[in-house]
Enzyme design. Structure first.
Site, PDB file in Angstrom:
ATOM      1  N   ASP A 162      -4.094   2.463  -1.909  1.00 18.43           N
ATOM      2  CA  ASP A 162      -3.392   3.671  -2.366  1.00 18.43           C
ATOM      3  C   ASP A 162      -4.276   4.870  -2.049  1.00 18.43           C
ATOM      4  OD1 ASP A 162      -1.070   2.374  -4.169  1.00 18.43           O
ATOM      5  OD2 ASP A 162      -2.933   1.243  -4.345  1.00 18.43           O
ATOM      6  N   SER A 213       0.850  -1.192   0.000  1.00 17.78           N
ATOM      7  CA  SER A 213       0.000   0.000   0.000  1.00 17.78           C
ATOM      8  C   SER A 213       0.881   1.236   0.000  1.00 17.78           C
ATOM      9  CB  SER A 213      -0.895   0.036   1.248  1.00 17.78           C
ATOM     10  OG  SER A 213      -1.831  -1.010   1.253  1.00 17.78           O
ATOM     11  N   SER A 247      -3.451  -3.521  -3.178  1.00 17.90           N
ATOM     12  CA  SER A 247      -2.754  -2.344  -2.663  1.00 17.90           C
ATOM     13  C   SER A 247      -3.752  -1.265  -2.267  1.00 17.90           C
ATOM     14  CB  SER A 247      -1.798  -1.798  -3.734  1.00 17.90           C
ATOM     15  OG  SER A 247      -1.044  -0.724  -3.227  1.00 17.90           O
TER      16      SER A 247
END
Length: 351
Positions: free
Chosen positions: A275, A235, A273
């Site tokens: 983000d 991340s 991930s």
């Protein structure tokens, strides 16, 4: 663009950063390799004097706290806290304790409190299940926060993070936009824990070797696993600050440009991930409560050329902050004897 004096988020007057870093063995193969980072938008009472803010979720595989209210009301009223995925609750509690100590009215004669916490998964190096971060570590990170230069790399929340297969962590950078005799600063702080080595586009980048799978070890039931060394997708948390007088809507536009800076480093944003970008303006505050039904604030014109410069500043400072997280981080050991090496460059990527 021209960089700020410190080339950091603390080039915005009043912004302060503090870390608590936890490292070392616990028992057996377990290891603490984690921490907390606190970002204070100004040095006053954040509940009484909130800052305009916004957020942008590029990929929502994350467990942040507080962003729903930020999007609804357009302000931040607490330190912005960063930690690992399983420590969001503890950091939230510690930050609430700190804020309650400063504000006896919260939850009593005044409203409740919205605390913002961002996270990344550091379970490759850190025994995240042991939840080593406690509420007092969040309080300590807030108390230690100071303006000026601060540690970057494998410190605070960045202690156990991995970026492009090398050691990542905390990084920061800033850019200046000048117009009509005024100078505006955009500063970014990132927590980097994303990407595969072959994706990175920084000049001179040497792709790290992928770790060899660990030898499966038979457990009492006879089961084995050859997936034990698999790293999570990762991340990134990006915090963009400015002293330009932007409202919440404009800060949302600024946050989206930071995503371009992230993309310029090479990542294509993996499925797993998280983000997430948080932006705020320290140019002026929004008072809590009061008898007056209105307040007057300066707001940047959307169609002024300086807006384009602020967008470019967010892009450039985000891109370099990610690079700085790699340049500052040192080779770090963690649980199960794992080792993540410092990033290697064949040439100076800042040249």
């Amino acid at each position: 663009m021209e960089k700020g004096k410190l080339n950091a988020i603390t080039d915005i007057e009043g912004v302060a950063v503090g870390h608590v870093t936890l490292g070392g063995p616990i028992e057996g193969e377990d290891f603490r390799c984690t921490g907390v980072t606190a970002i204070l938008p100004h040095g006053g009472n954040l509940f009484e004097e909130k800052v305009p803010a916004a957020s942008f979720v590029l990929n929502g595989f994350g467990k942040t706290a507080g962003l729903v209210q930020v999007e609804e009301l357009g302000v931040i009223e607490s330190p912005i806290m960063l930690t690992n995925t399983f420590s969001v609750g503890a950091v939230l509690e510690g930050t609430i304790r700190h804020m309650l100590g400063e504000n006896p009215a919260i939850g009593d004669s005044s409203s409740s409190l919205n605390v913002v916490v961002g996270e990344c998964n550091d379970s490759y190096l850190n025994s995240m299940r042991r939840m080593a971060v406690r509420p007092e570590h969040a309080e300590e990170a807030i108390r230690s926060a100071a303006p000026g230069a601060f540690a970057q790399g494998a410190v605070g929340a960045g202690k156990g993070m991995i970026c492009y297969g090398a050691k990542g962590g905390v990084g920061s950078s800033s850019r200046l936009a000048r117009h009509a005799g005024r100078t505006f600063t955009v500063g970014t702080l990132v927590l980097t824990n994303f990407g595969r080595g072959h994706e990175c586009l920084f000049p001179g980048w040497v792709t790290p070797e992928e770790p060899a799978p660990e030898t499966p070890v038979a457990e009492s039931g006879g089961s084995t696993s050859d997936q034990d060394d698999k790293r999570p997708d990762g991340s990134v948390i990006i915090v963009v600050a400015t002293d330009a007088p932007l409202d919440s809507r404009q800060l949302g536009r600024l946050a989206k440009r930071a995503a371009i800076g992230l993309g310029r480093t090479g990542t294509h944003i993996h499925n797993g991930s998280g983000d997430i970008i948080i932006s705020f303006s320290a140019a002026q505050t929004v008072p809590h409560g009061g008898e007056e039904p209105t307040c007057t604030r300066e707001v940047m014109k959307d169609d002024h050329p300086v807006m384009n410069d602020l967008f470019q500043a967010a892009i450039e400072s985000t891109e370099e902050a990610i690079l700085q997280s790699l340049l500052h981080a040192e080779t770090t050991s963690g649980r199960k004897g794992r080792l993540v090496k410092k990033a290697v460059f064949e040439s100076n990527p800042l040249a």
